[in-house]
Design an enzyme around this catalytic site. Structure first.
Site, PDB file in Angstrom:
ATOM      1  N   GLN A  92       0.941  -1.116  -0.075  1.00  0.00           N
ATOM      2  CA  GLN A  92       0.116   0.082   0.072  1.00  0.00           C
ATOM      3  C   GLN A  92       0.851   1.138   0.163  1.00  0.00           C
ATOM      4  OE1 GLN A  92      -1.531   0.732   4.477  1.00  0.00           O
ATOM      5  NE2 GLN A  92      -1.709  -1.529   3.934  1.00  0.00           N
ATOM      6  N   HIS A  94       0.290   5.845   1.076  1.00  0.00           N
ATOM      7  CA  HIS A  94      -0.708   6.884   1.460  1.00  0.00           C
ATOM      8  C   HIS A  94      -0.470   8.053   0.695  1.00  0.00           C
ATOM      9  CE1 HIS A  94      -1.245   3.820   4.694  1.00  0.00           C
ATOM     10  NE2 HIS A  94      -0.101   3.936   5.118  1.00  0.00           N
ATOM     11  N   GLU A 129       3.281   7.528   8.891  1.00  0.00           N
ATOM     12  CA  GLU A 129       3.234   6.500  10.141  1.00  0.00           C
ATOM     13  C   GLU A 129       4.364   6.040  10.550  1.00  0.00           C
ATOM     14  OE1 GLU A 129       0.483   3.631   8.290  1.00  0.00           O
ATOM     15  OE2 GLU A 129       2.047   2.384   7.803  1.00  0.00           O
ATOM     16  N   HIS A 260       4.889   0.535   0.786  1.00  0.00           N
ATOM     17  CA  HIS A 260       5.040  -0.381   1.865  1.00  0.00           C
ATOM     18  C   HIS A 260       4.295  -1.491   2.344  1.00  0.00           C
ATOM     19  CE1 HIS A 260       2.443   2.702   3.712  1.00  0.00           C
ATOM     20  NE2 HIS A 260       2.284   1.748   4.548  1.00  0.00           N
ATOM     21  N   ARG A 279      -4.187   0.804  -2.246  1.00  0.00           N
ATOM     22  CA  ARG A 279      -3.475  -0.676  -2.376  1.00  0.00           C
ATOM     23  C   ARG A 279      -2.987  -0.865  -3.797  1.00  0.00           C
ATOM     24  NH1 ARG A 279      -8.003  -0.774   1.151  1.00  0.00           N
ATOM     25  NH2 ARG A 279      -7.512  -1.218   3.095  1.00  0.00           N
TER      26      ARG A 279
END
Length: 392
Positions: A92, A94, A129, A260, A279
């Site tokens: 995926q 972001h 993240e 990642h 995804r």
């Protein structure tokens, strides 16, 4: 401060044993993937005063502090988790904040239902993240150098992969990575399933081949991914990425546009309070290839394994380039002097080893508290405690 009662999410990829072992309870036999700590409306932590999101909504400035509210708005800007991967998560990426805002507004204008399986953007926020390993932890992070990716694919000796090898050799970095990923995700599914099966068999063979020792761990990881997701184009896409093995205490920061996947292990994860995921594969869920290609950063990157930077007071900080969260830890030896953690920003304290004392609470592994902004707080005892807060 408030002791937190946290929800455990039973996603299919979750380990059946890792979180129970941390908490010192018997496994249920069902996967336990993530334990959420925070005020995300999907699974807010519960306190004696009510659900944490409701507590914060009632008086944001009291709970979060004026500085945090001014900078991030009247909500807790991060979500803290314990993540236990028993199988690979989806590959995926972001979006950055501008991409998320644009994508969210476009789907709102098209009236795509927020829970529609083909919806990409759940909110208008970015989702950087950080994952910090509590056990040995395997993952994929960022693109390999195209020539290194070509070498890895070439050793498989699979005829249908040879055109990708040629592209990786012949084109500049960004163009090569974009063309190969686009081709993999757009290929005929039946033909790609055959390619994946052949590549998986070659990975399993090379994982045991002494002559491939420099890449043997990588091939073993890809063979494992293929066993979990047979025929999935994401298996080939994963081979374009760096394979990373974290030791306990090491971490990865995952910024916008970096592809990642987490493969296995137990860790503490913290992220901006968003649920936006594009995804690339390794999933039965929707893969929006055109939107994905708009978001991905096609550049080779070093995974950049982070190790904490020790401050004079014993706090070990995982430095990241964003402000929505700040993660650090204290490793407390027996008899250590208490550490004053009082701060003008909201905090969540999470024990992951030993027994630590904060305020009126004694925390065992897996237990946590929310500390409102400005609340007197110190930590003592013998063990490890993670501290999540913001930069404001």
């Amino acid at each position: 401060m408030d002791r937190l009662d946290n929800t455990i999410r039973p996603y299919a990829w979750g380990s059946t044993t890792a979180i129970p072992e941390l908490l010192g309870v018997e496994p249920t036999g069902e996967p336990q993937a993530e334990m959420w700590m925070g005020a995300h409306p999907g699974a807010p932590s519960r306190t004696a005063r009510g659900a944490l999101n409701v507590v914060i909504d009632a008086d944001p400035e009291r709970e979060l502090g004026a500085r945090s509210v001014e900078k991030f708005g009247p909500r807790l800007p991060f979500l803290l988790k314990i993540l236990a991967a028993g199988a690979p998560l989806s590959l995926q990426v972001h979006p950055d904040r501008a991409q998320a805002r644009e994508g969210y507004e476009a789907e709102e204008q098209r009236r795509v239902h927020i829970d529609a399986p083909h919806r990409n953007y759940k909110d208008a926020n970015h989702k950087p993240e950080l994952i910090c390993a509590l056990t040995p932890f395997d993952g994929l992070c960022g693109f390999r150098n195209p020539l290194q990716a070509a070498e890895l694919l070439s050793r498989l000796d699979v005829d249908s992969l040879k055109p990708y090898v040629d592209v990786l050799h012949a084109h500049p970095e960004e163009a090569a990575l974009r063309e190969v990923l686009t081709a993999v995700l757009s290929a005929d599914r039946d033909e790609m399933a055959t390619t994946v099966a052949e590549a998986a068999a070659a990975c399993a063979r090379l994982a045991e081949d002494a002559d491939a020792s420099d890449l043997a761990p990588d091939y073993a990881a890809y063979a494992s991914i293929a066993r979990h997701y047979p025929g999935d184009p994401g298996v080939i896409a994963a081979m374009l990425l760096n394979y990373v093995q974290l030791q306990p205490g090491e971490a990865l920061f995952l910024g916008a546009g970096v592809p990642h996947a987490y493969l296995g292990g137990l860790g503490v994860e913290i992220m901006a309070n968003s649920d936006n995921v594009l995804r690339c594969g390794l999933t039965p869920k929707h893969v929006d290839v055109p939107e994905l290609l708009r978001i991905v950063r096609f550049e080779a990157t070093d995974p950049g394994v982070l190790r904490p930077e020790a401050a004079p007071d014993g706090e070990e900080v995982y430095a990241t380039p964003i402000d929505e969260f700040r993660l650090s830890r204290y490793v407390l030896p027996e008899g250590a002097t208490p550490h004053d953690l009082t701060a003008p920003t909201p905090q969540i304290l999470l024990c992951t080893a030993g027994s630590v004392r904060t305020g009126e609470f004694t925390l065992a592994p897996g237990q946590s508290v929310f500390v409102p902004a400005g609340e007197k707080s110190e930590v003592s005892g013998s063990g490890t405690v993670f501290r999540a807060t913001v930069v404001a």
